[in-house]
Each structure stands twice: as C-alpha cells, then as structure tokens.
Design an enzyme around this catalytic site. Structure first.
Site, mmCIF file in Angstrom:
data_model
loop_
_atom_site.group_PDB
_atom_site.id
_atom_site.type_symbol
_atom_site.label_atom_id
_atom_site.label_comp_id
_atom_site.label_asym_id
_atom_site.label_seq_id
_atom_site.Cartn_x
_atom_site.Cartn_y
_atom_site.Cartn_z
ATOM 1 N N GLN A 29 5.724 -15.074 -5.309
ATOM 2 C CA GLN A 29 5.222 -15.439 -3.986
ATOM 3 C C GLN A 29 3.771 -15.889 -4.078
ATOM 4 O O GLN A 29 3.370 -16.880 -3.450
ATOM 5 C CB GLN A 29 5.349 -14.257 -3.039
ATOM 6 C CG GLN A 29 4.727 -14.490 -1.670
ATOM 7 C CD GLN A 29 4.934 -13.321 -0.733
ATOM 8 O OE1 GLN A 29 5.984 -13.193 -0.112
ATOM 9 N NE2 GLN A 29 3.952 -12.448 -0.645
ATOM 10 N N HIS A 68 -0.435 -2.034 0.655
ATOM 11 C CA HIS A 68 -1.071 -2.816 1.715
ATOM 12 C C HIS A 68 -2.516 -2.359 1.926
ATOM 13 O O HIS A 68 -3.410 -3.174 2.180
ATOM 14 C CB HIS A 68 -0.299 -2.664 3.030
ATOM 15 C CG HIS A 68 1.108 -3.160 2.989
ATOM 16 N ND1 HIS A 68 2.190 -2.321 2.937
ATOM 17 C CD2 HIS A 68 1.610 -4.422 2.988
ATOM 18 C CE1 HIS A 68 3.301 -3.023 2.919
ATOM 19 N NE2 HIS A 68 2.982 -4.305 2.944
#
Length: 311
Positions: A153, A37
């Site tokens: 995704q 992240h």
C-alpha cells in the site's frame, strides 16, 4: 480536539490553519485504532503543527466476499486514543459523503499494485488509491503517515503521489509488534486464542530470514526457505515473496539491493499480512539506494541494516 463529519466544515477549518503557515499532518485510518496507529499519530504530532486523523471504513477497497460489514469498529475508544495522543481533528465521514450519488471517477494504480495483495484481492488497490487521493484533496496535508506493515500500500501511494504530482510528503513508520512478534492489526481481533498463538509463526519466519540475511545469507531461495520452514501452522499461505523495496519486482538470485520479504496467509478465517526489510550494509548501497532506505523505509531501515530490529 474537533470532530468533523462533513467535508465542507473540515476544509473551512483547515483553511484558517493553513493560511497561518501551520504544517498539517494526516493519518488516514479505518478506525479500531491500536498502538500501530498511535505510532503514526505520534510521528505526525512530533513533526507537524496540526494532526488530522480520518476514520473511514472505505467500501471500495473490499471485495464482494470480504469483511466490510464485520470490520471491527470502536469509535469511542478511537476518540479517546486520539485525544490522549494530541490529535487536532478527527474526520469521520459516512460513505455518502465520500462517494456521493453519481460518483464515477477512480484512480487506477499501475504495475506496483499487481503482485502480492493485488493478485489475490482484485480491485483492492484501485479502491485504496481512489480514497487516498480524495482524502488528500480534502485535507491537503503537508505530510501523510502510513505503516510499513502495509508495505505494498505504501508503495502504491508513493507511486501515485509521484505520478499525479501531489504535493504531499509520504512518511512510512515501522511496523509495531506485540511482544511475541505478531504485527499489530485491527484484524487480529478476529483471532481466537488458539489461532492467535498460531499466528506468531508469520513473524517468526520473517524475522528468522531477516536474521540470516544480517548474518550474511544473500541467496533469495534460501532466505525464502528459512521463512517458509517456520510458517507450517498457517492454514493457507497465499504468498511468501521477496520483492525489490522500490519497484516491487521479484528478487531473483542474490539479495544485493533493499528488499521486502512479504507474506499473506490465513489463520482460521482471518487473513493476515506482514513483512520485514532486508537492507544491505550502507557501504554496499549506491546514493540512490541510500536515499530509498532513508525516505521509503523510515527508522527501521537503519536498525535493520545489520540484522533484525529488537521486538
């Protein structure tokens, strides 16, 4: 750094920045933030004037017997990571703010959502497409950042943005790995020490196939066999497939266009996914394929064109 829980407060604040012509970057997450992240956030901070990070464990992308209730959470640590990384705003709504009473509209993704994880997690990408569309409508970012580890995704979101004419640039950031090759994932926290060791076989198999491809092996079945031969420590291999990097159609015969070698497997009770890119030399690519490599695959495409990137 500002934190918002309500849509109205966030949008009011962003309206002022946007009216000043500032470029807004967006990193949607489910929290329990790690170095993967952080790579997305760093990319946004480098490219944009304002970076918004959302932390929302989206219930609509979990199946009935999946890990919604036990999905790892660490809000204090998440805030500290964001603060140190230079995030401007955190958006941390509860489920009722995103899905108020009477909510009934969903985004149905097309064929790109059907294979791979779509086949083993029915409804998953419907939930992903719906929440990402809502978050884009709320934040109205100029650029949104997603990790290559969730390759399908990324493909679903890119297709959705094209189909719905959403004014958002999608940037894919290469997978961040542990020193032993394991792709960083919030779900790695589920692994006990023995399973953590066994989980290395996923990246070992993928990277061995990527090296073989860089050395000249193009036969799809042989590449799959190389990867599979190193994955015998998994408890269940849900899929190991070579897919066209743009369409996610199955690759047959020789790998002559950009492709993704994708895997999903269970190690003990934990389901993990990973992938690597197989990129032909630039001289073998058409202009359209070069554009795909540049915009869809990010920096790793260039590094991987002649073999595997360094761990």
């Amino acid at each position: 750094m500002l934190t918002f829980r309500m849509i109205k407060s966030l949008t009011q604040c962003l309206r002022g920045y946007r009216s000043s012509g500032l470029r807004v970057g967006f990193v949607p997450t489910m929290g329990f933030l790690h170095a993967g992240h952080r790579a997305l956030i760093d990319e946004s901070v480098a490219r944009c004037d304002i970076t918004v990070v959302s932390i929302f464990v989206n219930p609509t992308q979990f199946g009935p017997n999946e890990d919604l209730d036990r999905y790892p959470r660490a809000l204090e640590a998440d805030h500290e990571l964001c603060r140190k990384a230079g995030v401007s705003m955190i958006f941390m709504p509860d489920a009722g703010e995103i899905y108020p009473p009477g909510f009934q509209t969903h985004v149905e993704p097309g064929p790109v959502a059907e294979p791979l994880c779509g086949a083993v997690r029915p409804g998953h990408f419907r939930g992903v497409a719906t929440v990402v569309t809502k978050l884009f409508a709320i934040v109205q970012p100029d650029v949104a950042f997603f990790g290559q580890k969730d390759f399908q995704q990324c493909a679903v979101i890119r297709q959705m943005v094209r189909d719905l004419n959403l004014p958002v640039e999608i940037v894919t950031v290469p997978t961040v790995r542990e020193p032993d090759g394991l792709a960083l994932s919030s779900r790695n926290s589920y692994l006990d020490p023995a399973d953590r060791v066994r989980a290395r076989c996923l990246s070992q198999g993928l990277l061995a196939a990527q090296v073989a491809y860089g050395e000249g092996e193009q036969d799809s079945q042989r590449l799959l066999a190389i990867a599979r031969s190193l994955m015998n420590e998994v408890d269940q291999l849900q899929y190991l497939e070579l897919r066209d990097a743009r369409t996610l159609e199955a690759v047959q015969g020789l790998v002559e266009q950009p492709a993704a070698l994708c895997v999903a497997a269970t190690i003990g009770p934990t389901r993990l996914i990973d992938n690597v890119l197989l990129i032909p030399p630039p001289t073998a690519l058409s202009d359209r394929e070069l554009e795909l490599v540049s915009h869809v695959m990010g920096r790793q495409a260039t590094a991987g064109a002649q073999g595997s990137p360094p761990l």
